[in-house]
Write an enzyme that holds these catalytic residues in place. Structure first.
Site, mmCIF file in Angstrom:
data_model
loop_
_atom_site.group_PDB
_atom_site.id
_atom_site.type_symbol
_atom_site.label_atom_id
_atom_site.label_comp_id
_atom_site.label_asym_id
_atom_site.label_seq_id
_atom_site.Cartn_x
_atom_site.Cartn_y
_atom_site.Cartn_z
ATOM 1 N N HIS A 253 1.099 30.661 3.055
ATOM 2 C CA HIS A 253 1.660 31.450 1.956
ATOM 3 C C HIS A 253 1.075 30.874 0.669
ATOM 4 O O HIS A 253 1.546 29.852 0.178
ATOM 5 C CB HIS A 253 3.183 31.334 1.922
ATOM 6 C CG HIS A 253 3.853 31.789 3.183
ATOM 7 N ND1 HIS A 253 4.394 33.039 3.324
ATOM 8 C CD2 HIS A 253 4.073 31.167 4.378
ATOM 9 C CE1 HIS A 253 4.937 33.168 4.536
ATOM 10 N NE2 HIS A 253 4.746 32.035 5.199
ATOM 11 N N ASP B 199 2.045 27.301 8.607
ATOM 12 C CA ASP B 199 3.121 27.973 7.868
ATOM 13 C C ASP B 199 3.327 27.280 6.521
ATOM 14 O O ASP B 199 4.466 27.015 6.100
ATOM 15 C CB ASP B 199 4.429 28.032 8.669
ATOM 16 C CG ASP B 199 5.425 29.005 8.043
ATOM 17 O OD1 ASP B 199 5.057 29.723 7.096
ATOM 18 O OD2 ASP B 199 6.587 29.022 8.499
HETATM 19 C C1 NCD Z 1 8.362 31.202 4.116
HETATM 20 C C2 NCD Z 1 8.125 31.250 2.622
HETATM 21 O O1 NCD Z 1 8.637 30.424 1.900
HETATM 22 O O2 NCD Z 1 7.372 32.136 2.214
HETATM 23 N N1 NCD Z 1 9.307 30.193 4.413
HETATM 24 C C3 NCD Z 1 9.484 29.524 5.564
HETATM 25 O O3 NCD Z 1 10.428 28.729 5.652
HETATM 26 N N2 NCD Z 1 8.660 29.661 6.566
HETATM 27 C C4 NCD Z 1 8.797 32.531 4.538
HETATM 28 C C5 NCD Z 1 8.616 32.825 5.967
HETATM 29 O O4 NCD Z 1 7.491 33.022 6.441
HETATM 30 O O5 NCD Z 1 9.634 32.931 6.637
HETATM 31 ZN ZN ZN Z 2 5.511 31.881 7.138
#
Ligand code: NCD
Ligand code: ZN
Length: 401
Positions: free
Chosen positions: A59, A269
Site C-alpha cells: 500500500h 502487505d
Molecule cells: C491495510 C491498510 O492499512 O491499507 N491494513 C492492514 O492492516 N493490512 C488495509 C488492508 O489491506 O486490509
Molecule cells: Zn493489504
C-alpha cells in the site's frame, strides 16, 4: 550501456555456481563463466545474487494518503529491501476503482524507482470498469471492512466479480476464504483466486482443498511468519494489522505450508501508518514491511528455517507466475535485469531511524538480522548500493495473458 556483474554466486536448480552476469539494455544478456567486455564492471565478491523480489501486496498510499507513504519513498524502501517490483493496492484516496483513478495512479507511480503494477479494486457496482481496466495485476476484493471503504458483501455481486475477473485477489479474513471457495464450487467458476495474507491453519487448509487446488494460490506475510499474538502484548498498536496476528500454532502451520508448498508466495502487505496515528486510541490497522521482508528471510535462512531456493520461489518466481508478470522473477538470459546482491553474513539491527518508509518505524526495531541486500539493480540500473540510493525511474510491468 552494458554492465558486467562479476563473481556472482547463483543457485541454479538447487546447485551453487559462481558466474558472471552480462547486462545489456536493461536485460540479462548472458550468464557465463567467461568474462565478456562491458562498459562497466561490478564485483559481487562471491555474494549470492537473487532475482529481485516481487512484492505483490503493498500500500504505497498515493494518491490521497501521501503523509503515510508515496511512490518515491515506498519504492526507495523497496529498493533497500531488495524488492525490484511492487504491486500496489487500490485502497487509496480516491480508491483505484475507476478507469480514471487507475490512469491517475499510473501517472503518479512514474516517480517509483522500482518497477510497479496495480491491483484494481472491486466495488458493489463497478463491473464495467473491471472489464475495461487495462494492464492490471488482478482485481482486489475486500469482503471485510478495512482502511478505505471497499467492502463488497453481497454474494451475488461477489459471484459476478469472480466470474468476470480472470484473477481475483481476496482479502482473506474471517469467513472470506470459506465463502469464496463455496461460491467458486457452487457456481463452477474456473477463474483463478489468490488469497492474500492467509494467517491461520484453518484458512490455509480450506484454501488448499483438492477440488479447487488448481485455481487457488495462497500468500502469507512476513509478520504472520515472524510474529504471533504474543507480540501484541509488547508492541500494542504497532503489531496490529488485518488480519490480526494469530496463535503460535497458526504461525507454525504457515511455516509448515512453506515446507510443503501449500503457501505459494510471501508478500509484505506493507501498510504504513504514521507513529502519531498508531498512538491514537482509534489507531488504524497495518504495519510497514517492504524493506524488512528479505532480511527477515535471510536471517531465517541463516537459522536453517528456509532455503535460498525456497525464498526465490516464494518471493520472485511464484509472484511472477501467478500475476503473469512478463520477463521477471527469474535469473535467466532474456529476462529483465532486476536483481539483488545479498550479503548472507552481514549482521545489522533494524533501526527505525534507518528506514526509508515515510512512517519511519518497524515492529522489528532493534532486532538484529543476519543477511541483508547490499545492492539492488532494477532494469539494469543500480538503484541501491550499500546504503546509498539512486533516483532512477523504473517502469510499469506488463502481463502475459
Ligand atoms: C491495510 C491498510 O492499512 O491499507 N491494513 C492492514 O492492516 N493490512 C488495509 C488492508 O489491506 O486490509
Ligand atoms: Zn493489504
Amino acid at each position: 550501456m552494458s554492465l558486467l556483474l562479476k563473481n556472482c554466486r547463483l543457485c541454479i536448480k538447487d546447485k551453487v555456481f559462481v558466474k558472471n552476469i552480462l547486462i545489456r539494455k536493461g536485460k540479462i544478456a548472458k550468464i557465463t563463466g567467461k568474462e565478456p567486455k562491458a562498459d562497466k564492471v561490478i564485483d559481487a565478491r562471491n555474494n549470492f545474487v537473487l532475482p529481485g523480489l516481487i512484492d505483490a501486496h503493498v500500500h504505497f498510499r498515493e494518491p490521497g494518503l501521501t503523509h503515510k507513504e508515496d511512490f518515491l519513498t515506498g519504492s526507495m524502501a523497496a529498493a533497500k529491501g531488495g524488492v525490484t517490483t511492487i504491486l500496489d493496492m487500490p485502497n487509496t484516496l480516491p480508491p483505484t476503482i475507476t478507469i480514471a483513478a487507475l490512469e491517475e495512479k499510473r501517472k503518479l507511480a512514474a516517480k517509483s524507482i522500482v518497477n510497479y503494477g496495480f491491483h484494481f479494486g472491486a466495488t458493489q457496482d463497478n463491473l464495467e470498469d473491471i472489464r475495461k481496466a487495462k494492464n492490471i495485476a488482478a482485481v482486489k476484493l475486500y469482503m471485510d471492512y478495512t482502511t478505505g471503504d471497499l467492502k463488497v458483501s453481497d454474494f451475488e455481486v461477489i459471484k459476478d466479480i469472480l466470474k468476470t475477473s480472470k484473477l481475483t485477489v481476496i482479502h482473506a479474513e474471517d469467513g472470506s476464504v470459506k465463502n469464496v471457495v463455496d461460491i467458486l464450487t457452487k457456481n463452477k467458476i474456473k477463474n483463478r483466486v489468490h488469497f492474500a495474507h492467509v494467517s491461520s491453519q484453518k484458512e490455509l487448509n480450506y484454501a488448499k482443498q483438492n477440488k479447487i487446488k488448481n485455481q487457488v494460490t495462497v500468500e502469507v506475510t512476513p509478520h504472520h511468519l515472524f510474529m504471533n499474538q504474543n507480540d501484541i502484548q509488547t508492541l500494542g498498536a504497532f503489531a496490529e494489522m488485518k488480519p490480526r496476528l494469530k496463535t503460535e500454532h497458526d504461525q507454525k502451520a504457515l511455516w509448515l505450508g512453506i515446507k510443503n508448498e501449500t503457501v505459494d508466495i510471501i508478500a509484505s502487505d506493507h501498510a504504513p501508518h504514521l507513529k502519531e496515528e498508531k498512538e491514537q486510541a482509534n489507531y488504524p490497522f497495518g504495519i510497514p514491511g517492504v524493506e524488512t521482508t528479505l532480511p527477515l528471510l535471510l536471517d531465517a535462512f541463516n537459522k536453517n528455517i528456509i532455503t535460498l531456493p525456497q525464498i526465490t520461489k516464494l518471493c520472485c518466481e511464484n509472484p511472477a507466475k501467478i500475476f503473469r508478470i512478463k520477463n521477471k522473477g527469474f535469473l535467466k538470459e532474456g529476462c529483465d535485469a532486476d536483481l539483488v546482491i545479498v550479503d548472507l553474513y552481514k549482521r545489522q539491527a533494524v533501526r527505525n531511524d534507518d528506514l526509508l518508509t515515510k512512517c519511519k518505524w518497524s515492529p522489528y526495531d532493534g532486532k538484529i538480522l543476519k543477511g541483508w541486500a547490499v545492492m539492488t539493480i532494477v532494469n539494469g540500473n543500480v538503484v541501491y548500493d550499500n546504503e546509498e540510493l539512486l533516483d532512477l525511474k523504473a517502469k510499469e510491468v506488463q502481463y502475459g495473458r
